[in-house]
Each structure stands twice: as structure tokens, then as C-alpha cells.
Design a protein around this motif. Structure first.
Motif, PDB file in Angstrom:
ATOM      1  N   ALA A 195      24.464  86.109 -17.260  1.00  0.00           N
ATOM      2  CA  ALA A 195      24.866  84.785 -17.275  1.00  0.00           C
ATOM      3  C   ALA A 195      25.724  84.215 -16.289  1.00  0.00           C
ATOM      4  CB  ALA A 195      25.390  84.585 -18.709  1.00  0.00           C
ATOM      5  N   GLU A 196      26.652  84.963 -15.678  1.00  0.00           N
ATOM      6  CA  GLU A 196      27.830  84.577 -14.893  1.00  0.00           C
ATOM      7  C   GLU A 196      27.184  85.021 -13.508  1.00  0.00           C
ATOM      8  OE1 GLU A 196      31.541  85.629 -16.302  1.00  0.00           O
ATOM      9  OE2 GLU A 196      31.172  84.100 -18.126  1.00  0.00           O
ATOM     10  N   ARG A 197      26.210  85.471 -13.178  1.00  0.00           N
ATOM     11  CA  ARG A 197      25.706  86.082 -11.881  1.00  0.00           C
ATOM     12  C   ARG A 197      26.805  86.796 -11.478  1.00  0.00           C
ATOM     13  NH1 ARG A 197      21.081  83.791 -10.287  1.00  0.00           N
ATOM     14  NH2 ARG A 197      20.464  82.158 -11.734  1.00  0.00           N
ATOM     15  N   ALA A 198      27.310  87.845 -12.092  1.00  0.00           N
ATOM     16  CA  ALA A 198      28.499  88.785 -11.614  1.00  0.00           C
ATOM     17  C   ALA A 198      27.794  90.139 -11.787  1.00  0.00           C
ATOM     18  CB  ALA A 198      29.420  88.596 -12.551  1.00  0.00           C
ATOM     19  N   THR A 199      26.593  90.153 -11.375  1.00  0.00           N
ATOM     20  CA  THR A 199      25.773  91.368 -11.398  1.00  0.00           C
ATOM     21  C   THR A 199      26.000  92.606 -10.471  1.00  0.00           C
ATOM     22  OG1 THR A 199      24.023  90.418 -10.196  1.00  0.00           O
ATOM     23  CG2 THR A 199      23.538  90.550 -12.696  1.00  0.00           C
ATOM     24  N   ALA A 200      26.926  92.472  -9.534  1.00  0.00           N
ATOM     25  CA  ALA A 200      27.171  93.325  -8.512  1.00  0.00           C
ATOM     26  C   ALA A 200      28.180  94.285  -9.167  1.00  0.00           C
ATOM     27  CB  ALA A 200      27.633  92.505  -7.131  1.00  0.00           C
ATOM     28  N   GLY A 201      27.892  95.108  -9.684  1.00  0.00           N
ATOM     29  CA  GLY A 201      28.962  96.204  -9.905  1.00  0.00           C
ATOM     30  C   GLY A 201      28.427  97.390 -10.970  1.00  0.00           C
ATOM     31  N   MET A 202      29.217  98.216 -11.066  1.00  0.00           N
ATOM     32  CA  MET A 202      28.958  99.461 -12.203  1.00  0.00           C
ATOM     33  C   MET A 202      30.046 100.104 -12.698  1.00  0.00           C
ATOM     34  SD  MET A 202      27.834 102.531  -9.550  1.00  0.00           S
ATOM     35  CE  MET A 202      27.075 103.665 -10.781  1.00  0.00           C
ATOM     36  N   ILE A 203      29.805 100.657 -13.824  1.00  0.00           N
ATOM     37  CA  ILE A 203      30.934 101.659 -14.415  1.00  0.00           C
ATOM     38  C   ILE A 203      30.170 103.091 -14.343  1.00  0.00           C
ATOM     39  CG2 ILE A 203      29.935 100.965 -16.816  1.00  0.00           C
ATOM     40  CD1 ILE A 203      32.799 101.511 -17.683  1.00  0.00           C
ATOM     41  N   LYS A 204      31.260 103.894 -13.918  1.00  0.00           N
ATOM     42  CA  LYS A 204      30.885 105.183 -13.835  1.00  0.00           C
ATOM     43  C   LYS A 204      32.072 106.303 -14.663  1.00  0.00           C
ATOM     44  CE  LYS A 204      30.214 108.526  -9.914  1.00  0.00           C
ATOM     45  NZ  LYS A 204      30.564 108.778  -8.429  1.00  0.00           N
ATOM     46  N   VAL A 205      31.538 107.042 -15.434  1.00  0.00           N
ATOM     47  CA  VAL A 205      32.668 107.711 -16.370  1.00  0.00           C
ATOM     48  C   VAL A 205      32.165 109.304 -16.138  1.00  0.00           C
ATOM     49  CG1 VAL A 205      32.992 108.210 -18.418  1.00  0.00           C
ATOM     50  CG2 VAL A 205      32.866 105.945 -17.969  1.00  0.00           C
ATOM     51  N   VAL A 206      33.367 110.080 -16.018  1.00  0.00           N
ATOM     52  CA  VAL A 206      33.051 111.502 -16.007  1.00  0.00           C
ATOM     53  C   VAL A 206      33.627 112.114 -17.181  1.00  0.00           C
ATOM     54  CG1 VAL A 206      33.647 113.396 -14.394  1.00  0.00           C
ATOM     55  CG2 VAL A 206      33.345 111.144 -13.476  1.00  0.00           C
ATOM     56  N   THR A 207      32.831 113.099 -17.840  1.00  0.00           N
ATOM     57  CA  THR A 207      33.417 113.756 -18.803  1.00  0.00           C
ATOM     58  C   THR A 207      33.395 115.160 -18.721  1.00  0.00           C
ATOM     59  OG1 THR A 207      31.289 113.953 -20.278  1.00  0.00           O
ATOM     60  CG2 THR A 207      32.252 111.747 -20.311  1.00  0.00           C
ATOM     61  N   ALA A 208      33.958 115.995 -19.345  1.00  0.00           N
ATOM     62  CA  ALA A 208      33.855 117.499 -19.450  1.00  0.00           C
ATOM     63  C   ALA A 208      32.679 117.974 -20.162  1.00  0.00           C
ATOM     64  CB  ALA A 208      35.077 117.920 -20.151  1.00  0.00           C
ATOM     65  N   ALA A 209      32.309 119.050 -20.218  1.00  0.00           N
ATOM     66  CA  ALA A 209      30.960 119.499 -20.769  1.00  0.00           C
ATOM     67  C   ALA A 209      31.142 119.079 -22.497  1.00  0.00           C
ATOM     68  CB  ALA A 209      30.799 120.960 -20.474  1.00  0.00           C
TER      69      ALA A 209
END
Ligand code: FAD
Length: 475
Positions: free
Chosen positions: A385-399
Motif C-alpha cells: 500500500a505504501e510502495r515500500a516493498t524494497a526490503g526483507m527480514i532475515k532471522v537466524v535460529t538455533a536448531a
């Protein structure tokens, strides 16, 4: 006439860390002396976080005002009055300054001395006309811009974070040496305000961040029209008319000359140790800063070092965090230790880049088997909606699903990271985030969705399908 002061706590440096210790100690009943040689508020208020974010805000507004045809809103030509921008930046500093002022601290009962501090003994500091003897001393002298050994630099007029916010005229062409967070924030701000900008980086930009996320910022800065050059070796710098020329050594051996109106050096920081005479107090240090243990005690156990001068993470929130550790140790004799597992940091470019805890490479090194989860902003309805689509979230977890780190690049990443700061500091597992009810439509839903993706393979597996079919038939 020398004044001799006996006190419980002596704090050297009235910046982010020192002010927090002084305010806390005094309000908790300790007789406190604060020594500051320059401006109260230190780097963050006067030459760092505050003016840089105020300048970025003006740049963002100029960028927005130029319009985006995709929204169907047309705007006219944008005129930037840089003198007024300078006024805005200093207006913001002035609005915050009373919180850090001598008057406020004296009101809290702190004795403030405006002078340069120097150790004269293991528990003694000289400052101006005073000799302060203290039961505990905290060194919070911060850091200064590092000056790289580039031939010719000393002969040209170059800017640093201590002078760049004094400019009342927009640089025609700003050349920035250094592509770290400070270099890139100032590059984007000046570009948005209409300057031609070149960034010269010896290695790669934003080298302390996850390269996959940093790439979004790099692309945007280039799209904004900043001439971004990485892997650049600067041969020398020289004067060129009213401006400056940077001579770059090309791999093939030839040289390239880049001329600009102004040169800004943003090539790292060095701890402020000059003139402290640390040897007098038996305080060990190296070029990286004062050596401290987990309780932030120096080699002299009655003296603590915090913030930038202690050489770990150089952020205002870490200086503040250190202050809390020191108060517990120095005033209450509690063995509180610094824990860096949930340290966040943000680069305030557009898009913002935020990280807390471990990024992928470090997590792999420390934990071996990890899971990496990603969720792109273009899958988020609010971002669409806000044309703010350039981005990502990246999460790291233990096993086992324990959250080790999170990185976000995109609009408001610095706000969105906070829930992950809490999750990591509390040792939460990814299921806690997946189970959270997030309001729709918000950018914050990316956190829930990325967490949910951890369970996708098992949730939609053949085994689950069989179980559901079985229960439907016989349940
Ligand atoms: C351009 C820029 C942008 C930044 N943006 C951010 C940001 O967005 N977020 C963030 O978290 N951090 C940011 N930082 C980093 C942040 O400013 C520092 O981490 C923070 O100020 C460190 O606090 P400190 O108390 O260690 O030092 P400071 O705040 O620098 O305070 C040290 C004080 O000690 C005084 N002093 C030094 N030597 C002596 C002496 N011998 N006697 C008496 N006084 C002395 C100095 O004058 C100074 O006032 C930025 C830094 C820069 C340069």
C-alpha cells in the motif's frame, strides 16, 4: 588556588555514557563529580546521532517532496534552503540540549567541572583548578574521527563529523571517504538535499552488516545518484582550486582524479585517550581503547571505562547500557556483567538497516547447525500500500528454534527490530513470535510471517496431511 574535592564518584566525559552514570549515581545518593572538556552531551548530541538524524529527516522530506508518480500525486519543483536546513539541525540539538545541560546536572546535585581531566594517581584526577579524589572513577571520554594515513590529507581542509554539521551552504560535490553507516547516512542526506556525492570505500560498504541485507541499501544509494565506489585505494589528496581532488590508484596502475568542492572523512573512530595519563592510574589500554572485564572494570578495579572509549560496540544505547552495569557494580557492589547477545544497531538510510544478535555468518561459526528464515517486504500488504516493498527480514535460529539474531532492511526497520531485541534478550524461541497476534495491515507483520515460515515445512508436510485426513475420517 587548587581546590581539593573528595567524592564517591568521579565521571570523566559528559556524553551519552558519562551523563547516564552521573545522573543515576547522584540521584541514588552518591556524591558525584562530572568533568567535561567540551560540550555537554558529547558526540551523540552535538556531532553524531542527533544532527545526522535531523539532516537525514530533511533529506527524506526533500526526497518525498519530489514525488512518486506511482502514487498519482504530482508535485512541483523542490527548493532546498540549506541555511534553513542548518537551522533545523541546530534547532533539534538546541531542543534536546537542556536534558544534558550543566544546569540540569547541577540541579540533580552533580558537581560539574568544565575542564580536561588527567589522572594524577590511582584514585585521583586533576581538572582545571581542581584535584578530585574519588572512591570510584568512570572514564567515558568517547571517540573521535580516525584520520587515515592518506598522503596530502593534512594539507587540505577536510570535514569530519565534528565540522560537517556546521556547513550552512550545500556542498556542490561532497566526496566522502568511508562507506560505513556514518558515511552512507551523510551521503544519502546530502544527495537528497541536492548535492552531488561520491563515496570512496577501501573495502565494501556496511561491512559490519549482513551482506544480503546491506545490498538493499547499496542499491538504493546508487539509484539515488550517489557515485559509490568500493575497493578503492586512495593514492593521495590535494587542493584543487577552492575544492579538493582525490587521486585514486587504479588496479592497472593508472591514476584517476576525482574533484569535489568538499571532502568528508568518515573512516572509523579512535578512542579518546590523549592526555588522560592513564599510566598514572595503572589503567591498561591499546589503540582500540581501554581494556575492561565483563564488569567494565579496567586493570585498576576502582576505575571503570564505558561507551566508545571501552572499544566494544560504539553506540549511544551501549554507552547507556554500560552506565547501568557500572552503577550496579560501583554503587551497589553487585557483580553485574555486560551481555552482548542482544545488541541492536541501525543505519538510518532509506531503506533503514537494522540488526540485533547474530547475523547468518557469525551464527554459523558459533552454532554450526542453524536455520535461516527470510520474508520479503513485497509479501506484506502494508508495504504494498505504501510502495515500500524494497526490503526483507532475515532471522537466524538455533536448531531447537531459539532465536539467535534478526536483521531487517526496509522502511522503519529500526522500529521493527525492537520486538526481536526483546525476544533475543529473553531467550525466546521462534514459536513465541509466530504465535503473536499482529495487527493488520502493519509492516510489523513481517516478524510474525518470517517466524511462521519456520513451521511451514512441517505444517504442510505429507505427515500432517495424512494426520488431518485420518482425523477427518475417524475423529
Ligand atoms: C555521525 C555520527 C552518527 C552517529 N549516529 C548514531 C546513532 O544513530 N545511534 C547510535 O547509537 N550511535 C550513533 N553514533 C555513535 C554515538 O555518538 C556514540 O557511540 C556515543 O556518543 C558514545 O558515547 P560516549 O559516552 O562513549 O562518548 P561521547 O558521547 O562522545 O562523550 C564523550 C565526552 O567526553 C569528553 N571528553 C573526552 N576526553 C575528555 C577529558 N580528558 N576530560 C574531560 N572530558 C573529556 C568529550 O568532550 C565528550 O563530550 C554516531 C556517531 C557519529 C559520529
Amino acid at each position: 588556588m587548587v581546590e581539593r574535592i573528595d567524592t564517591d564518584m568521579c565521571v570523566i566525559g559528559g556524553g551519552s555514557g558519562g551523563l547516564s552514570v552521573a545522573a543515576g549515581a547522584s540521584q541514588m545518593g552518591a556524591a558525584t563529580v562530572l568533568i567535561e572538556v567540551d560540550k555537554m552531551g558529547g558526540d551523540c548530541l552535538n556531532y553524531g546521532c542527533v544532527p545526522s538524524k535531523a539532516l537525514l529527516a530533511a533529506g527524506k522530506l526533500a526526497h518525498l517532496a519530489r514525488g512518486n508518480p506511482a502514487f498519482g500525486v504530482a508535485t512541483g519543483a523542490v527548493r532546498v534552503d540549506f541555511r534553513a536546513v542548518h537551522g533545523h539541525v541546530h534547532g533539534v540539538i538546541d531542543a534536546i540540549a537542556p536534558n544534558d545541560s550543566v544546569e540540569r546536572f547541577e540541579g540533580l546535585g552533580v558537581r560539574v567541572i568544565r575542564a580536561k581531566a588527567r589522572f594524577t594517581g590511582s584514585q585521583e584526577v586533576s581538572a582545571g583548578d581542581a584535584i578530585v579524589r574519588a572512591r570510584r572513577i568512570v572514564i567515558a571520554t568517547g571517540s573521535s574521527p580516525a584520520v587515515p594515513p592518506i598522503p596530502g590529507l593534512a594539507e587540505v581542509a577536510y570535514l569530519s563529523n565534528e565540522t560537517v554539521f556546521e556547513l550552512a551552504e550545500l556542498p556542490r560535490h561532497l566526496i566522502i571517504i568511508g562507506g560505513g553507516p556514518i558515511g552512507l547516512e551523510l551521503a544519502q542526506a546530502h544527495r537528497d538535499l541536492g548535492a552531488e556525492v561520491t563515496v570512496l570505500e577501501l573495502f565494501t560498504v556496511l561491512a559490519k552488516d549482513d551482506p544480503e541485507l546491506a545490498e538493499f541499501v547499496r542499491r538504493q544509494i546508487v539509484d539515488d545518484g550517489v557515485a559509490l565506489r568500493e575497493g578503492v585505494k586512495i593514492a593521495r589528496v590535494e587542493r584543487a582550486g577552492d575544492g579538493v581532488a582525490v587521486i585514486v590508484q587504479k588496479p592497472e596502475g593508472e591514476e584517476e582524479r576525482i574533484e569535489g568542492s568538499h571532502l568528508l572523512v568518515a573512516a572509523g573512530r579512535r578512542p579518546n585517550l590523549d592526555g588522560l595519563d592513564l599510566a598514572q592510574a595503572g589503567v591498561a589500554y591499546s589503540p582500540k581503547g581501554i581494556a575492561v572485564d565483563q564488569r567494565l572494570r579496567t586493570s585498576n578495579k576502582k576505575i571503570f571505562a564505558i561507551g566508545d572509549v571501552a572499544g566494544s560496540y560504539q553506540f549511544t544505547h551501549i554507552a547507556g547500557y554500560h552506565a547501568g552495569i557500572v552503577i550496579r557494580n560501583a554503587l551497589f557492589r553487585l557483580p553485574a556483567k555486560a551481555d552482548y547477545r542482544a545488541v541492536p544497531w541501525v543505519t538510518y538510510t532509506a531503506p533503514e538497516l537494522a540488526q540485533v544478535g547474530l547475523a547468518e555468518a557469525e551464527a554459523k561459526k558459533q552454532h554450526g547447525a542453524i536455520k535461516v528464515l527470510r520474508w520479503p517486504f513485497h509479501e506484506n500488504d502494508r508495504a504494498q500500500a505504501e510502495r515500500a516493498t524494497a526490503g526483507m527480514i532475515k532471522v537466524v535460529t538455533a536448531a531447537n528454534g531459539r532465536i539467535l539474531g534478526a536483521g531487517i532492511v526496509g522502511a522503519h526497520a529500526g522500529e521493527l527490530i525492537q520486538v526481536w531485541c526483546l525476544a533475543i534478550s529473553q531467550g525466546l524461541k521462534i514459536g513465541a513470535m509466530a504465535g503473536m497476534i499482529a495487527p493488520y495491515p502493519t509492516l510489523g507483520e513481517v516478524s510474525k510471517r518470517v517466524a511462521g515460515s519456520y513451521f511451514t515445512p512441517s505444517l504442510f508436510s505429507e505427515r500432517t496431511k495424512k494426520l488431518v485426513r485420518f482425523l477427518a475420517r475417524f475423529g
